[in-house]
Enzyme design. Sequence first.
Site, mmCIF file in Angstrom:
data_model
loop_
_atom_site.group_PDB
_atom_site.id
_atom_site.type_symbol
_atom_site.label_atom_id
_atom_site.label_comp_id
_atom_site.label_asym_id
_atom_site.label_seq_id
_atom_site.Cartn_x
_atom_site.Cartn_y
_atom_site.Cartn_z
ATOM 1 N N GLU A 140 0.843 -1.204 0.000
ATOM 2 C CA GLU A 140 0.000 0.000 0.000
ATOM 3 C C GLU A 140 0.867 1.238 0.000
ATOM 4 O OE1 GLU A 140 -2.271 -0.748 3.528
ATOM 5 O OE2 GLU A 140 -4.078 -1.204 2.381
ATOM 6 N N LYS A 158 -12.462 6.418 12.454
ATOM 7 C CA LYS A 158 -11.002 6.403 12.237
ATOM 8 C C LYS A 158 -10.371 7.745 12.595
ATOM 9 C CE LYS A 158 -11.466 2.285 10.391
ATOM 10 N NZ LYS A 158 -11.024 2.010 9.047
HETATM 11 O O1 DER Z 1 -4.612 -2.328 5.937
HETATM 12 C C1 DER Z 1 -4.954 -1.150 5.751
HETATM 13 O O2 DER Z 1 -4.230 -0.179 5.911
HETATM 14 C C2 DER Z 1 -6.369 -0.926 5.357
HETATM 15 O O3 DER Z 1 -6.503 0.250 4.671
HETATM 16 C C3 DER Z 1 -7.253 -1.075 6.542
HETATM 17 O O4 DER Z 1 -6.609 -1.020 7.734
HETATM 18 C C4 DER Z 1 -8.482 -0.225 6.582
HETATM 19 O O5 DER Z 1 -9.434 -1.199 6.538
HETATM 20 P P1 DER Z 1 -10.985 -0.924 6.701
HETATM 21 O O6 DER Z 1 -11.327 0.092 5.620
HETATM 22 O O7 DER Z 1 -11.594 -2.281 6.435
HETATM 23 O O8 DER Z 1 -11.204 -0.421 8.072
#
Ligand code: DER
Length: 260
Positions: A140, A158
């Site tokens: 990522e 978040k």
């Molecule tokens: O692995 C990551 O960084 C993902 O983006 C993740 O942590 C976010 O996942 P979610 O959108 O299912 O909360």
Amino acid sequence: GGTDAQKRRAGESAAAAVEDGDVVGLGTGSTAAYAIRAIGRAVDSGLDVRGVPTSFGARALARDHGVPIVELDAVCGPDSPGIDLAIDGADQVVLGDDSNDGTIDGSATDGSATGEAETDGAGNASGALIKGGGAAHAREKVVDAAADRFLVVVDPSKRTDALDADVPVEVLPEARTTAAAAIRDAGGEPALRRAERKDGPVVTDNGNLVLDCSFGRIADPDQLAETLATVPGVLEHGIFVDLADEIHVGTADGVTVRSV
Ligand code: DER
């Protein structure tokens, strides 16, 4: 965590930024998945786009939804188009007060999403992220950092005013104990991420292990990022500073878009 409706609004808001001919970084996780599905629908309607997946899961989802896939080295060579934008989720995102938010209340943004990156005084600039909940943060970060624009898609759960979530750290399997010791010396408490539907630890797409490291409130993400990056055996950590360009927050009745 957030509701599916909040995640969907965030994902679809970012997907709407994709333009014909774009190369798009396809993030990992349940929120980015909504963006991938929306891009798939746009492809069905004639959008010309190529996706660069950040994980096995993102690749499989893109294939299931008809999004054409390209490998990173096919689009990021010296005379290649590069990645126009990446769309990815996060486990935590620093967002200061929302005075500069451009809010989409269903139709169009008011265009005021011009909030400059702010520091709340604790070294947590708006837009700092913790990622890695899906154990995909190594690829990522490569894709998100290579993109001209990095759009983060999250639900309100978040948001934070300072990073304090566990920091996922991908390590070579044989370095798990030496890396763990170095992380303790840096003030963290590492825990090997155990798998749920498999015996033993989570193994990443790259064949490595993940240490989830709690540091409490992270006063200086830049400093900690630097420290973790230099631990022998660490492949990548989940602190993303100075990478995000826009934060799309899906709310109960719309989307808040913040430039950071
Ligand atoms: O692995 C990551 O960084 C993902 O983006 C993740 O942590 C976010 O996942 P979610 O959108 O299912 O909360």
